[in-house]
Design a protein around this motif. Structure first.
Motif, mmCIF file in Angstrom:
data_model
loop_
_atom_site.group_PDB
_atom_site.id
_atom_site.type_symbol
_atom_site.label_atom_id
_atom_site.label_comp_id
_atom_site.label_asym_id
_atom_site.label_seq_id
_atom_site.Cartn_x
_atom_site.Cartn_y
_atom_site.Cartn_z
ATOM 1 N N TYR B 352 -3.393 35.738 -11.544
ATOM 2 C CA TYR B 352 -4.508 36.543 -12.026
ATOM 3 C C TYR B 352 -5.208 37.248 -10.861
ATOM 4 C CZ TYR B 352 -8.680 37.988 -14.446
ATOM 5 O OH TYR B 352 -9.680 38.762 -14.965
ATOM 6 N N ALA B 353 -5.414 36.471 -9.791
ATOM 7 C CA ALA B 353 -6.181 37.025 -8.673
ATOM 8 C C ALA B 353 -5.382 38.069 -7.899
ATOM 9 C CB ALA B 353 -6.592 35.900 -7.738
ATOM 10 N N ASP B 361 -3.646 33.793 -18.075
ATOM 11 C CA ASP B 361 -3.509 33.196 -16.749
ATOM 12 C C ASP B 361 -4.852 32.658 -16.267
ATOM 13 O OD1 ASP B 361 -0.776 33.618 -16.309
ATOM 14 O OD2 ASP B 361 -1.130 35.715 -15.820
ATOM 15 N N LEU B 362 -5.857 33.521 -16.356
ATOM 16 C CA LEU B 362 -7.157 33.096 -15.861
ATOM 17 C C LEU B 362 -7.642 31.868 -16.626
ATOM 18 C CD1 LEU B 362 -9.662 33.457 -14.136
ATOM 19 C CD2 LEU B 362 -10.566 34.987 -15.858
ATOM 20 N N ASP B 411 -13.789 30.331 -7.201
ATOM 21 C CA ASP B 411 -12.403 30.211 -6.749
ATOM 22 C C ASP B 411 -11.713 31.561 -6.774
ATOM 23 O OD1 ASP B 411 -12.670 27.487 -6.522
ATOM 24 O OD2 ASP B 411 -12.104 27.152 -8.617
ATOM 25 N N LEU B 412 -12.030 32.297 -7.825
ATOM 26 C CA LEU B 412 -11.397 33.594 -7.994
ATOM 27 C C LEU B 412 -11.875 34.565 -6.918
ATOM 28 C CD1 LEU B 412 -9.518 34.979 -9.924
ATOM 29 C CD2 LEU B 412 -11.480 35.660 -11.261
ATOM 30 N N GLU B 423 -5.469 30.919 3.868
ATOM 31 C CA GLU B 423 -6.709 30.190 4.095
ATOM 32 C C GLU B 423 -7.551 30.172 2.833
ATOM 33 O OE1 GLU B 423 -7.047 28.154 6.437
ATOM 34 O OE2 GLU B 423 -5.160 28.918 7.232
ATOM 35 N N ALA B 424 -7.491 31.277 2.088
ATOM 36 C CA ALA B 424 -8.271 31.346 0.851
ATOM 37 C C ALA B 424 -7.808 30.260 -0.114
ATOM 38 C CB ALA B 424 -8.109 32.712 0.208
ATOM 39 N N LEU B 425 -6.509 30.110 -0.200
ATOM 40 C CA LEU B 425 -5.986 29.114 -1.118
ATOM 41 C C LEU B 425 -6.364 27.708 -0.643
ATOM 42 C CD1 LEU B 425 -4.482 29.044 -3.730
ATOM 43 C CD2 LEU B 425 -2.345 28.897 -2.498
#
Ligand code: SF4
Lengths: 1070, 957
Positions: B352-353, B361-362, B411-412, B423-425
């Motif tokens: 989604y992101a 998905d979201l 999170d999104l 890093e975001a994940l």
């Protein structure tokens, strides 16, 4: 006849080498010939793996392998028989196997997956949506035009159908029609016709007005869509306008056709690309891809082609009459180099036009074959059945092509009874549904009578129908006649109540505010809420129906409904909570179990079928999950697609069906045989499907078009293609009837009602029997002569009543029992409350070390974080200095200085000084003197079924067989006394080390803890065998504490370098 | 140093000899290593030694991989596998047009190398000499190079490195003795390693082998050369004549796949059971039944193993079935990351992101406990979006962020905004950890989530080590390819489920082998991998023959063989040759196969309380007397549940509660409502009373909404018409003038009906275009009318007190009334969303009441002589259909379809019929007389389009 006992004509067929084209009439034992041919090849030295058989269905392939395995037993014990090593599969199976074997050359992954019809449909639908979105973003007008004209759903059907048809023909893009003729000419002609009529005597005022309106329309330079339908102007008084109107319409349609083509041809490649992407994402191919990709590979890759072609000595193709052009090309490619090729088929059994089978290919091949032979000796049917078949089809099939079937089997004397009969209903003046009900009743009575004769059981009988849509009528009638039934009509599964109920529940698990799903669930036996309850709930709900349930605002409901809703909520919320961690199959099972839906299904008369359908749903959910993971929305979407697209899927098979009258379509019966065959619904007239799109033999596409007001109009090309298709369809109808009749072994019952529509199956049947339908009357029974045999005709009234009493009513309930059961009819009791959710899974390590046990003692939650969650320290900022020095010191003392090199200079100095201190210490010296000292010696022992592992820094033997164990500690001591530290921190380590040595048989252990900062202040403890039991108790307690742990946090010093800190635990603040 | 071989079949005492040697070496202070193939075997043997000797000190049990890494100096890093996959993916993508194929081919090459099935040098030679596909060869070279650049050891490297070191360096091994046990089929690489080790220490190799016996054919390629090498140092162990197992088991252990004669057995001794199961459900029941019988026999659960042929879904299915039957079970499994719910949710969030994933998905993420959002909140948001048909990511986000708790979509935002997806994940994973595993979360409730979370962190750690950082695609692909090892629960006191190849070493008291049907065991050979087939040592069938016979020989008490006799489609399945072989060996002593059905129809056959209850329920319809008798003996809970099951079908369709009926007592009814009730009272109840709101708008705007907008447009269009054209009656010449007016009305009407939906959503865009087309058709038709009814009124309310139907009043609004200029004749029109069928005489019988009722109302309450009425489709195009008085045709009522004109008498009759049908409907509504009574389908059957069945509960075929 056993597989290898052959008649002369059969044997002759097996002896032909090279290429053979074998026309095998129904029931003539072609499988025996195929088996004998293979056996001959194997006997002559061919490896079984070098024999390839292509069948039309999986079932046929299995049956063949099974018979081959029995015919050709294994040479040694436990080894597969050569028969089962023959490659037998459908053409799709063959393609999938060869593509997997040559995956790299075909550019495919080797774990290639094949989509079934339903899965492909789901992907294609998603691809269509994606294509529309993309088209909208890039070039919106054409797609919006199409969508406006057809609507989303209809356009999707049209595009998917067009794509399928083109692919089956091996085409990719249809030609665009030539530019349309200008409209001006026919419009001018129409205008003049109008003027001429207006100038003359107009028959009525209304006609005048119409003429004026038409004139006005023509005058304002209308668009083609406005002229595509002028029907409203062609009223009776204006007959002369008919032709000029038609000319204008035709020209207008040409314009519309061309622009619709242009727009569709923009959308089609987008759809294909999106579909392709979807398949690639899933690493999957659909059925058409299998054939296309293999063809492409074999045509383009000479190495693979040679490899495949050289793999087979003998290739046999069964049911060749049902192949299409692409398949034919493929089979030629695969078998080009085979020494022997056998094509088997029967043009009169070609019934798969709807799957694009082309019987013309069979005829062309046969006529051009170097060796062709035919089997006509029929082993299946009794002579009277064959006589009728020959009589009927000798007239129906093209003159000269039909070869009569010759009786070749001997039947027992008991077979002298009536063999062919006609059950007719006098339906004059009645509607078809009524006639069908009456015919089903009469047929059911007849089958009951046949079963009553005692020769054949219900399981010997089959009712064959051309279309499954009215199967329920026959199923009901047979049931009323007391005959058990098993419907094998493959079309209803996704629409059956049980499947829809559970699907509704899943939709509700996905979202509690799905009112439709909630109302369905509540009304269904999952909950069983009354209509009063549903209505009461609606009154209580301001918005979504779930709110009053959620907040228990159920005052306005009856007690019983209220308690049902509360019990539902309890179960539902538990299922929702569990759904985030469980798989789809488990979820479906839980819905069924928690609501006892299986019990509710089983109490029904058709309970076993319902229950089998539920079990099948669990399996389908499992299959879906294997492909796509636990994606509930995806599963629901897929079920919805399969239901709304009416994808055929047979209802689950139940064991009870073994001795039941089977109901199946004629298509499904192909290749099978039954002692008693009833071919029913013969008066059904063909339903001519209104194709929205059709592809002509030359690849051109006929479309349904839209006029200016959204009305549908067929393009002239579509009309022409449909007409041609109709002719072919009619020819195939006769072949389908042939297949039906030739399934019968002993008895053939034909049923229908008069008057018979001219294009129904009944009309030729009556003609063959010599029955004049105008003369038959209800109540009559007479016989007709078919050659030397008789055919009985029974005519019934048009009533749906089954004559006579049922044999036995399996589901009837005697009144006395009914009274006993009355206690069950009391108002429903409240559901017992459920116990709380699933229990926690316990943590059961198989192996533990001192450090693990120690960690748990210090902080349960840190143990949980490190050892259960395996949370690693965050990758940055972890100080490594302390442990690195310790490790290096231990290695140096063990005689390996390598690690020193890796330390910073400060750490190295410290390590070297600690080593020096150790060497200089009394204990160090004492160890030096001991013989057989071992460094870093691993140990393991069992306690509480857990292996306790560890390693001693130093291990040596001392006097009297005792053991010295030294543990070197590099901790910074500060002010603390070593003995206090050991007592506080290392008691468990002492216990474990001592136990390990004692368990290994040492009579006594001296355990020395040496802190290298103060190597002289060694803490020494001594243990003997008598201490072992106490030590074991201490260890067991620690293990038990861990095994029953709730992993509580104990914030404190331990938090310092804990990987949970500030991530899943607030540490000291926790 | 010489190689010493211990050979003999299973159960010939090799293990005892091995352990003795090991213990002796310990006693001698030699610190021996006991070498085994895998970790599970290491644990088993370590336990066994601890049990025998009290403790294990001074010797080690070690796996081949551990030893090879130690000798070769190759560290073990689980992250290497992830990195190697990422590298392979990069190479495959760079290779050009068929990345999936190249990836998959490289992967199978690596698998062969890892397994030791082929030598790396052999592959390199094939690459050099052009024997491999050119694309693959190039990719292979690049792959090896890229691995080296990343410092990752290629597949098979530790073993190769260890072998090399042993061959070259004396110090590679300190001379401790090595005893190798448990290696059934040594690969060439393993053989080479052992040969090299043999140079450095005393090596004892224990191998299961019996020369010449078919059961051991799979091993001959690796064992025969060893026999030659070890000549003179071979210790042959003979099969023990008896080892405490029943005779039948001993006979099988000795006689399977052997040509040797064996002594005839007596009667069946219970050592072997043969179960024939109907389909997969029957198989699960067979396993449950067999396991419970073993437990009843006193076999401890941990001494029972269920063997499945391969890594398919059978194990999972059987594990669930055993669990459901309350038999504790342990089943370790490896799942794809996406198959674990947490993994699937995380991947959906990434889609989604990063890749324009959709609403589903979201919401898959939002619904997962990892999002930290409460389910009712998530459901509420989703319901609103679905009702609007909103799929577009941007819009969804807009709507969600406007929600009070919308800010929790952090999170999104993190994934979207960050420069480094990796890093975001990591931030997202760390962020959801407290929600999943924090102090407040349930501990160990979802072990798979722990493992998946851990696997995701592992993937991030591994990818962050790569020279070039992974982008979003690579990250997602790496996650998709990650595997999650899920431990299957507590081993103690549990039956275990293992694959055929893994059921090694241990002897077991009870063994249940499944899959003894065609296609089960022996397993089919996989399509040849890329390695030359000459290098493959044994066929799968040969290998399975060995594994099966070894398994049988390791069974001490009872062996149960299960074969499916039919599949889920009812197709018959032939027995496996192994099944037939068992029958052959046992001969007369073979037990009769027992049939196990898919489900118990007889209560006495039930295996669990639930099955028993199901069987009793099944008797209800078939044998009511037995049902009653069984019920009498059942417990209270069972009786309650069965009563509920029966009562669930006894739903009266009637509305009975006075409180609910009171509403209808004095009220009037609209014609639409009466018509709806007359067509099907059950549908009326669902559609108009229960009113479940559909949650999915779909793309096409629904019929009701279309109807509302269409009516609205026409009302405004005709009201405003005189202002545009200067008169009421529309003529063809006016058409160019009114197009803009119509479109303006459409635009306004859509705007007022949007209710927050996106006007650019596809549904509304299409509706606008379709209305422009359809209503234009209607306007054109209007201009072409040939009748004389020019004066129009729209949405005319029926005057008070309404039309008296005789006991009930009808009120409501008529869409349109057309009148003649100077005569009091009128025609009523009702707009419909779809084209009406042919009506006329059959108007009432087809359930169309509105028009006749309106005609009556106009006539009785408004003072006009209503001479007809028609339904007109808002879809344009079609002819209006209804009922018209024939005698009025000549008086200006012309231009309608011939069929719909009725004689005066008939016209009046139809009106009377309509009133009485309406009266009856009103009366039935008042008493709650709701039934399944469709009148608009085919002869009383429900019309195909009616989707109310699941709620109204009609039985449809
Ligand atoms: S499904 Fe049939 S009974 Fe139910 S509401 Fe629709 S028409 Fe009426």
């Amino acid at each position: 006849m056993s597989a290898l006992e052959l008649t002369d004509e059969q044997r002759a067929a097996t002896l032909v080498d090279g290429e053979l084209f074998l026309s095998a009439g129904a029931g003539t034992g072609k499988t025996s010939v195929v088996i004998a041919r293979i056996a001959r090849a194997i006997a002559a030295g061919a490896a079984p793996e070098r024999v390839l058989v292509v069948t039309y269905t999986e079932a046929a392939a299995h049956e063949l392998v099974d018979r081959l395995a029995r015919a050709l037993p294994a040479a040694s014990p436990g080894v597969q028989s050569p028969g089962s090593r023959v490659h037998a599969s459908t053409i799709h199976g063959l393609c999938a196997r060869l593509l997997r074997e040559h995956a790299l050359a075909a550019g495919l992954p080797s774990d290639l997956r094949v989509l079934n019809e339903g899965q492909a449909r789901v992907l294609a639908r998603a691809a269509f949506s994606a294509a529309v979105e993309r088209a909208r973003a890039e070039d919106p007008e054409p797609v919006l035009e199409l969508l406006t004209d057809y609507g989303f759903g209809e356009l999707r059907t049209l595009v998917l159908e067009l794509d399928r048809k083109l692919r089956a023909r091996g085409e990719s893009t249809p030609p665009v029609p030539p530019p349309a003729r200008p409209l001006a000419e026919p419009v001018a002609a129409l205008q003049s016709a109008c003027e001429a009529m207006l100038a003359g005597a107009v028959p009525s005022e209304q006609a005048r007005k119409k003429l004026e309106r038409l004139q006005a329309l023509l005058a304002r330079d209308p668009a083609p869509a406005e002229l595509a339908n002028l029907r409203r102007f062609s009223i009776r008084p204006l007959q002369e306008l008919k032709e000029p109107c038609k000319a204008v319409q035709l020209a207008a349609l040409e314009h519309l056709d061309r622009s619709a083509h242009e727009r569709l041809l923009q959308l089609l490649p987008r759809f294909r690309a999106a579909y392709q992407r979807g398949k690639e994402r899933e690493g999957a191919l659909d059925f058409d891809d299998l054939q296309e990709r293999l063809c492409e590979l074999l045509e383009q890759d000479a190495v693979v082609r040679a490899e495949v072609q050289e793999a087979y000595d003998l290739v046999l193709v069964d049911e060749f009459q049902d192949t299409n052009g692409l398949q034919c090309r493929l089979l030629d490619l695969v078998s080009a180099a085979s020494r022997d090729r056998v094509f088997v088929g029967d043009e009169f059994q070609s019934i798969y036009r709807f799957r694009d089978a082309d019987v013309g290919l069979f005829r062309t091949r046969r006529d051009g074959a170097s060796a062709a032979s035919a089997l006509t000796g029929n082993f299946r049917s009794r002579p009277p059945v064959l006589a009728f078949v020959n009589e009927l089809f000798g007239g129906l099939f093209d003159e000269g092509t039909y070869r009569p079937l010759v009786p070749a089997a001997a039947f027992p004397a008991s077979a002298a009874a009536e063999a062919v009969e006609l059950v007719l209903v006098d339906g004059r003046g009645r509607l078809m549904p009524e006639r069908r009900e009456a015919e089903a009743a009469a047929l059911a009575a007849r089958l009951r009578a046949i079963v009553g004769e005692g020769v054949h059981g219900p399981g010997d009988c089959v009712v064959l129908l051309r279309s499954g849509s009215d199967a329920a009528v026959y199923e009901r009638a047979l049931g009323r006649a007391g005959l058990p039934t098993a419907s094998l009509i493959a079309q209803r599964y996704y629409g059956v109540q049980a499947v829809r109920d559970v699907t509704a529940y899943l939709a509700l698990v996905r979202n509690r505010f799905d009112d439709t799903a909630l109302a369905s669930v509540l009304a269904s036996p999952l909950v069983g809420l009354s209509n009063d309850g549903l209505l009461g709930l609606r009154r209580a709900a301001q918005a979504a129906l779930y709110y009053p349930i959620q907040y228990d605002q159920l005052e306005g409901l009856e007690d019983v409904d209220r308690s049902k809703l509360r019990a539902f909520r309890e179960r539902y919320e538990a299922i929702v909570a569990a759904s985030s961690a469980c798989g789809l199959a488990e979820l479906v099972q839980r819905v069924i179990d928690d609501h006892d839906y299986d019990l509710a299904s089983l109490v029904r008369r058709d309970g076993r079928q319902r229950d089998a359908n539920l079990r099948k749903l669990v399996q389908l959910a499992d299959e879906f999950e294997r492909l796509r993971g636990a994606d509930l929305a995806g599963l629901l979407d897929s079920l919805d697609t399969l239901e709304s697209e009416a994808v055929r899927e047979a209802e689950a098979v139940t064991e009870a069906q073994a001795d039941a009258v089977r109901i199946m379509t004629i298509h499904a019966s192909k290749g099978l045989e039954f002692p008693v065959v009833a071919v029913a619904d013969l008066a059904r007239a063909p339903v001519r499907a209104t194709a929205g799109v059709a592809v002509a033999a030359d690849g051109r596409v006929g479309l349904t078009l839209r006029d200016a007001h959204g009305g549908s109009v067929r393009s002239p090309l579509l009309e022409a293609i449909v007409d041609e298709a109709r002719r072919e369809e009619d020819a195939e109808r006769s072949r389908v009837l042939y297949v039906a009749l030739t399934r019968a072994q002993h008895r053939l019952v034909l049923a229908g009602s008069v008057p018979a529509p001219a294009d129904s199956d009944l009309a030729p049947v009556l003609a063959a029997a010599g029955v004049d339908e105008d003369r038959v009357r209800a109540g009559e029974e007479f016989t007709c002569e078919i050659g030397a045999h008789l055919l009985t005709v029974r005519v019934h009234d048009c009533v749906a009543q089954i004559p006579g009493e049922p044999i036995a009513s399996a589901g009837s309930t005697a009144p006395a029992v009914g009274e006993q059961l009355s206690l069950l009819d009391q108002p429903v009791e409240l559901l017992p409350p459920l116990s709380s959710g699933p229990g926690r899974a316990r943590h059961r390590p198989r192996v533990l070390s001192f450090s693990a046990l120690d960690l748990h003692e210090r902080c349960g939650f840190r143990y949980y974080a490190e050892r259960v969650l395996r949370l690693r320290a965050a990758p940055v900022g972890a100080g490594e200095g302390g442990t690195a020095v310790g490790d290096a010191v231990h290695r140096v003392i063990a005689g390996d200085p390598a690690l020193l090199e890796q330390l910073s200079s400060g750490d190295r100095d410290r390590a070297e000084s600690l080593v020096a201190e150790w060497r200089a210490s009394a204990l160090g010296q004492r160890v030096d003197q001991l013989a057989g000292v071992r460094h870093e010696l691993e140990f393991a022992f069992l306690e509480r079924d857990v292996v306790i592992r560890g390693s001693f820094d130093l291990h040596g033997s001392i006097a009297d067989g005792g053991t010295l164990i030294v543990d070197l500690k590099t901790n910074r001591l500060g002010d603390a006394a070593p003995s206090a530290i050991v007592a506080d921190r290392y008691r468990l380590q002492q216990v474990i080390y001592a136990l390990a040595a004692l368990r290994a048989g040492a009579p006594a252990v001296e355990l020395a803890f040496c802190f290298l900062e103060r190597p002289d202040a060694v803490v020494v403890e001594r243990f003997a065998q008598r201490d072992a039991a106490g030590l074991a108790d201490e260890l067991r307690d620690a293990i038990d504490r861990l095994l029953s742990s709730e992993f509580e946090a104990s914030p404190g010093l331990t938090c310092r370098d804990c990987p949970a800190l500030d991530r899943i635990c607030a540490g000291t603040a926790a | 140093m010489p190689l010493r071989l211990l050979v003999g079949p299973v159960r010939s005492g090799k293990l005892g000899a091995v352990l003795e040697r090991f213990e002796q070496a310990i006693a001698n202070g030699q610190r021996p290593s006991l070498l085994v193939p895998a970790a599970s075997e290491r644990d088993e043997l370590e336990r066994e030694i601890c049990e025998r000797a009290g403790a294990l000190i001074g010797g080690e049990v070690v796996t081949l991989d551990e030893l090879a890494r130690r000798i070769g100096g190759v560290r073990r890093d689980d992250r290497d596998a992830v990195r190697a996959r990422a590298v392979r993916q990069r190479v495959a993508v760079a290779a050009g047009s068929r990345p999936r194929a190249i990836y998959s081919a490289l992967e199978s090459l690596d698998a062969e190398l890892e397994r030791g099935g082929v030598d790396r040098a052999e592959i390199e030679r094939a690459v050099r000499e052009g024997e491999l596909d050119a694309g693959l060869a190039g990719a292979y070279d690049s792959f090896v190079e890229a691995l080296a650049a990343e410092g990752i050891a290629p597949a098979g490297a530790p073993l190769a490195a260890a072998t090399r070191r042993l061959e070259r360096e004396l110090a590679a091994w300190d001379g401790r003795p090595v005893i190798a046990y448990g290696f059934d089929d040594l690969s060439p690489a393993q053989l080479a390693f052992l040969q090299a080790l043999e140079l450095r220490c005393e090596l004892v190799l224990a191998l299961p082998y019996e020369p010449g016996r078919a059961a051991f054919a799979a091993l001959s390629a690796s064992v025969e050369p060893l026999l030659v090498r070890a000549e003179g140092a071979i210790e042959e162990h003979r099969a023990s004549a008896a080892y405490g197992a029943p005779d039948s088991l001993v006979a099988l252990a000795r006689g399977l796949f052997s040509d040797r004669d064996h002594a005839a057995l007596g009667e069946s001794d219970g050592g072997v059971r043969l179960l024939e199961a109907v389909s997969t459900d029957g198989e699960a029941r067979a396993v449950i039944g067999a396991a419970s019988a073993m437990l009843k026999r006193g076999i401890p659960a941990e001494q029972i193993v269920v063997v499945v042929p391969g890594s398919g879904t059978r194990a999972g299915r059987l594990a669930s079935a055993l669990e459901a039957a309350s038999i504790p079970v342990v089943h370790d499994r490896i799942e794809p990351f996406a198959a674990v719910p947490f993994g699937g949710a995380l991947l959906a969030l990434c889609r989604y992101a990063w890749h324009g994933g959709d609403r589903d998905d979201l919401f898959r993420w939002l619904r997962s406990p990892a999002s930290g959002l409460a389910r009712p909140f998530v459901d509420d948001c989703e319901a609103r979006l679905r009702m609007r048909g909103e799929q577009r990511p941007h819009e969804i986000l807009g709507v969600l962020q406007a929600e009070p708790k919308g800010r929790r979509l952090g999170d999104l935002d993190t994934l979207r905004a960050a420069e480094s997806p990796l890093e975001a994940l990591r931030v997202v994973l760390e962020g959801c950890a407290p929600r999943l595993f924090g102090l407040a979360a349930e501990r160990v409730a979802d072990p798979a989530a722990h493992r998946a979370w851990d696997a995701a962190i592992g993937v991030l750690d591994a990818l962050s080590m790569l020279g070039r950082k992974a982008d979003r695609d690579e990250l997602e692909t790496a996650l998709e390819r990650a595997r999650v090892r899920v431990a299957g629960g507590d081993r103690s006191g549990a039956v275990s489920i293992v694959e055929l190849g893994r059921a090694r070493l241990r002897t077991m008291a009870g063994v249940i082998v499944t899959g003894l049907e065609e296609g089960g065991v022996p397993r089919r050979d996989r399509p040849p991998a890329l390695v030359p087939t000459t290098l493959r040592q044994a066929t799968q069938e040969e290998r399975d023959r060995f594994l099966f016979s070894a398994l049988v020989a390791r069974t001490d008490d009872q062996l149960v063989l299960v074969r499916q006799i039919s599949d889920a489609q009812g197709r018959e399945l032939a027995p496996s040759p192994f099944w037939l072989e068992v029958l052959r060996v046992l001969g007369e002593a073979a037990p009769a196969p027992e049939l196990v059905r898919e489900t118990a129809h007889e209560p006495a056959d039930a295996l669990t309380p639930r099955e028993r209850l199901r069987a009793i329920a099944g008797l209800e319809a078939l044998d009511a007397e037995r049902f009653a008798a069984l019920l009498a003996g059942a417990g209270a809970d069972e009786r309650d549940r069965l009563a509920r099951a029966r009562a669930a079908w006894k739903r009266s369709t009637r509305i009975e509660r006075p409180e609910l009926l009171a509403r209808h007592a004095d009220r009037s009814f609209s014609a639409t409502e009466l018509e709806s009730f007359a067509r099907c009272s059950a549908r009326w109840l669902v559609e108009r009373e229960i009113r479940p709101k559909p949650i999915d708008g779909g793309i096409d705007i629904d019929v009701r909404q279309r109807g509302i907008v269409g009516h609205d447009v026409l009302k405004h269009f005709f009201k405003g018409l005189p202002a545009v054209i200067g008169r009421e009656r529309l003529e063809p010449a006016d058409l160019p003038l009114v197009r803009g007016h119509l479109n303006g009305c459409i635009e306004r009407s859509i705007e007022t009906n949007l209710r927050g939906s996106d006007p650019d959503g596809l549904g509304w865009v299409l509706l606008r275009r379709q209305l422009e087309r359809d209503l234009w058709g209607l306007v054109e038709r209007e201009s072409e009318r040939t009748d004389d009814f020019d004066v129009r009124s729209y949405e005319v309310s029926i005057p008070e007190p309404g039309l008296d139907l005789g006991g009930a009043m009808m009120k409501g609004r008529i869409d349109r009334i057309d009148r003649q200029q100077w005569v009091a004749h009128a025609v009523v029109r009702d707009y419909k969303s779809s084209q009406p069928p042919a009506l006329g005489e059959s108007i009432v019988s087809k359930g169309f009441l509105q028009i006749p009722l309106y005609i009556r109302a106009v006539r009785e309450l408004m003072g006009y002589e209503a001479v007809g009425g028609v339904y007109q489709s808002l879809r344009g195009g079609g002819d209006p259909r209804g009922m018209l008085r024939l005698d009025a045709r000549e008086e200006g009522l012309s231009g309608f379809v011939e069929h719909d004109y009725l004689t005066d008498e008939l016209f009046e009759q139809v009106l009377d019929d309509a009133v009485s049908a309406a009266r009856s409907a009103a009366e039935r509504i008042r008493v709650g007389d709701v039934r399944h009574d469709p009148s608009d389908g085919d002869r009383g059957a429900c019309p195909a389009w009616c989707a109310m069945g699941p709620i109204c509960r009609v039985e449809r075929s």
